[in-house]
Design an enzyme around this catalytic site. Structure first.
Site, PDB file in Angstrom:
ATOM      1  N   THR A  13       0.663  -1.156  -0.166  1.00 38.87           N
ATOM      2  CA  THR A  13       0.299  -0.003  -0.158  1.00 38.87           C
ATOM      3  C   THR A  13       1.009   1.129  -0.034  1.00 38.87           C
ATOM      4  OG1 THR A  13      -1.781  -1.386   1.435  1.00 38.87           O
ATOM      5  CG2 THR A  13      -2.107   1.347   1.026  1.00 38.87           C
ATOM      6  N   VAL A  14       1.846   1.673   1.105  1.00 42.66           N
ATOM      7  CA  VAL A  14       2.395   2.480   1.013  1.00 42.66           C
ATOM      8  C   VAL A  14       3.596   2.324  -0.539  1.00 42.66           C
ATOM      9  CG1 VAL A  14       4.189   4.163   2.485  1.00 42.66           C
ATOM     10  CG2 VAL A  14       2.410   2.305   3.444  1.00 42.66           C
ATOM     11  N   ALA A  33      13.357  20.130  -3.791  1.00 40.74           N
ATOM     12  CA  ALA A  33      14.478  19.280  -3.515  1.00 40.74           C
ATOM     13  C   ALA A  33      16.299  19.797  -4.079  1.00 40.74           C
ATOM     14  CB  ALA A  33      14.684  17.817  -3.825  1.00 40.74           C
ATOM     15  N   ALA A  43      12.073  -3.226  -5.183  1.00 44.14           N
ATOM     16  CA  ALA A  43      12.262  -5.193  -4.869  1.00 44.14           C
ATOM     17  C   ALA A  43      10.454  -5.532  -4.295  1.00 44.14           C
ATOM     18  CB  ALA A  43      12.942  -5.476  -4.151  1.00 44.14           C
ATOM     19  N   ARG A  45       7.256  -9.060  -3.560  1.00 42.81           N
ATOM     20  CA  ARG A  45       7.021  -9.788  -3.742  1.00 42.81           C
ATOM     21  C   ARG A  45       6.754 -10.903  -4.848  1.00 42.81           C
ATOM     22  NH1 ARG A  45       6.730 -12.837   1.739  1.00 42.81           N
ATOM     23  NH2 ARG A  45       4.636 -11.211   1.741  1.00 42.81           N
ATOM     24  N   LYS A 108       7.843   1.723  11.959  1.00 41.39           N
ATOM     25  CA  LYS A 108       8.041   1.700  14.307  1.00 41.39           C
ATOM     26  C   LYS A 108       8.607   0.766  14.450  1.00 41.39           C
ATOM     27  CE  LYS A 108       4.295   1.417  11.993  1.00 41.39           C
ATOM     28  NZ  LYS A 108       3.191   1.433  11.075  1.00 41.39           N
ATOM     29  N   LYS A 208       5.319   4.187  18.600  1.00 40.40           N
ATOM     30  CA  LYS A 208       5.115   5.117  18.458  1.00 40.40           C
ATOM     31  C   LYS A 208       6.004   6.186  19.455  1.00 40.40           C
ATOM     32  CE  LYS A 208       1.840   4.131  14.612  1.00 40.40           C
ATOM     33  NZ  LYS A 208       0.474   3.952  14.413  1.00 40.40           N
ATOM     34  N   GLY A 310      -2.802   4.449   5.919  1.00 40.79           N
ATOM     35  CA  GLY A 310      -3.147   4.692   3.904  1.00 40.79           C
ATOM     36  C   GLY A 310      -2.316   5.079   2.808  1.00 40.79           C
TER      37      GLY A 310
HETATM   38  N1  HSE Z   1      -2.205   0.292  12.019  1.00 41.46           N
HETATM   39  C1  HSE Z   1      -1.567   1.681  12.496  1.00 41.46           C
HETATM   40  C2  HSE Z   1      -3.223   2.063  13.076  1.00 41.46           C
HETATM   41  C3  HSE Z   1      -1.114   1.943  10.819  1.00 41.46           C
HETATM   42  O1  HSE Z   1      -4.079   1.735  13.252  1.00 41.46           O
HETATM   43  O2  HSE Z   1      -2.878   3.085  12.991  1.00 41.46           O
HETATM   44  C4  HSE Z   1      -0.126   1.637  10.418  1.00 41.46           C
HETATM   45  O3  HSE Z   1       1.398   2.673  11.870  1.00 41.46           O
END
Ligand code: HSE
Length: 444
Positions: A13-14, A33, A43, A45, A108, A208, A310
């Site tokens: 996703t990211v 920049a 890379a 999978r 994290k 976090k 997201g």
């Molecule tokens: N799973 C995390 C959340 C997002 O629900 O905030 C990614 O850190």
């Protein structure tokens, strides 16, 4: 100037968001920049289909299934680690650093567990490790803490930093549904993972807050000393009672500097459901959104709000790091912003306080027999432990029942005193079962 070349590890996703946003905003980003940033290698999978997706989408990049090749490729300047987890990601990150590459990561868990090792390796090699996306997704909280607030002595941070839990708590409050019912709904909507443990047990938030505490106070990452309690045991009744008393329950990550004598000074580092006065802005952060409240001695309280997860919100943070690294790439390593905001030889050894030493207000819910003397017994035990009562609420017994709920809100007290008092209260013949205990933060 020559473009800076990026190797992207992971095309989930990211990763997909990073590719898309970088293509879409390429010219604006280059103007900021000072040179082009190009993803030359990706890379992914085969097993999860991301390799096929990357091959289809990443036109012009070399797409491989072997991430090791990328971290060793001499043409690559920055490795962008978006794999997650603490095993392969750790090896690849350390390998990339050993090969003289800067690393941008959204991981994290990796930093909370192995940050000390990773930053030491990066410092020795003179490369940067940037991690804006690791905390609160798209909110630039790392930048704010490390640079924007650098005049301040940070006093505390309190954050809604897990969107999944916040979605569940908001929905429980709005609909009156149970934790289990809302979790199922969150999984159906794709907010919660099939295995939601990290999110609902407070572990993701503890990663976090560990990172933020480190930057705020200039201490090493110490996830092993963080206290994490999730939302799985919260009931509709407690959410409703909290509301009647003017509070919302949120899963907060909290870190606070406690200035006592040498014996009791330290840093609080904790994640748990928390009652917050409903009039605070942060109490009104709903759904999957994140918010972080930071109190600095000069600036006062500041609040940062936005999407904590997201594809493109997280990509926004990853790309901001790519821009930062690009700007600082040619700077003397000694003159870059330190990874943990403070110079590595200036980190503090101030201890993390155990949860038993933490001071906060408490919400206690007790199921008691509706008979004379019960309240007197409870308040006497609290007084014996020097715990002062702020508010008391007794619910009417439902017809035909001889038990009622009593809710006690306390002023600030030391946790071990509250636990000690609760044990004695639970031993009273008039008290049924175990009491419920939830911490309260006024966030003044
Ligand atoms: N799973 C995390 C959340 C997002 O629900 O905030 C990614 O850190």
């Amino acid at each position: 100037m020559k473009p800076l070349k990026v190797g992207l590890l992971g095309f989930g996703t990211v990763g997909g968001g990073v590719w898309r946003v970088l293509q879409r905003n390429q010219s604006e980003i280059s103007r900021r920049a000072g040179r082009e940033i190009i993803i030359t290698h990706v890379a992914a999978r085969a097993a999860d289909g991301s390799l096929e997706r990357a091959k289809a989408e990443c036109v012009g990049a070399i797409v491989v299934d072997d991430a090791e090749k990328i971290v060793r490729d001499p043409s690559i300047d920055i490795v962008c680690e978006l794999i997650g987890g603490t095993t392969i990601a750790r090896t690849l990150t350390l390998d990339a650093i050993a090969h003289g590459k800067h690393v941008v990561t959204a991981n994290k868990a990796l930093l909370a567990h192995y940050g000390t090792e990773i930053f030491a390796a990066a410092h020795a090699k003179g490369v940067m490790v940037a991690f804006e996306a690791a905390v609160a997704g798209g909110i630039p909280i790392i930048k704010a803490l490390r640079e924007g607030l650098s005049a301040n002595r940070i006093e505390w941070i309190a954050g809604i930093i897990n969107g999944t839990s916040n979605f569940i708590l908001s929905t429980m409050r709005e609909t009156g549904a149970s934790f289990e019912e809302v979790l199922k709904e969150a999984q159906r909507l794709g907010y919660a993972e099939a295995d939601p443990t990290f999110d609902v047990e407070g572990i993701d938030a503890a990663h976090k807050i560990t990172i933020m505490a480190s930057i705020a106070f200039g201490i090493p990452m110490q996830f092993d000393k963080a206290y994490a309690e999730g939302i799985t045991k919260l009931t509709r009744a407690d959410i409703r009672y909290a509301e009647e008393l003017g509070y919302r329950i949120k899963l907060l990550g909290i870190t606070r500097r406690v200035n006592g004598t040498v014996a009791d000074r330290g840093i609080e580092l904790r994640v748990h459901p928390t009652l917050i006065p409903e009039k605070r802005l942060i109490a009104n952060v709903e759904g999957a959104m994140n918010a972080v409240l930071v109190k600095g001695d000069a600036v006062g309280p500041t609040l940062y709000y936005g999407a904590g997860a997201g594809s493109e919100p997280t990509a926004s943070a990853v790309i901001a790091d790519l821009v930062d690294v690009t700007r600082m790439h040619t700077a003397d390593p000694e003159h870059r912003v330190p990874h943990l905001a403070f110079k590595p030889d200036q980190l503090s050894a101030i201890p993390i306080l155990p949860i038993s030493e933490v001071k906060s207000g408490y919400y206690l819910r007790l199921r008691v027999l509706d008979q004379p003397g019960v309240l007197a017994d409870i308040t006497r035990i609290l007084a014996d432990h020097s715990i002062s009562i702020e508010a008391l609420l007794q619910k009417e017994a439902t017809e035909g029942e001889d038990e009622v709920d009593i809710i006690v809100l306390t002023h600030d007290a030391i946790e071990k005193e509250v636990r000690g008092a609760l044990k004695k209260i639970e031993a009273l013949g008039s008290v049924k079962g175990e009491g419920i205990i939830i911490r309260i933060e006024g966030l003044h």
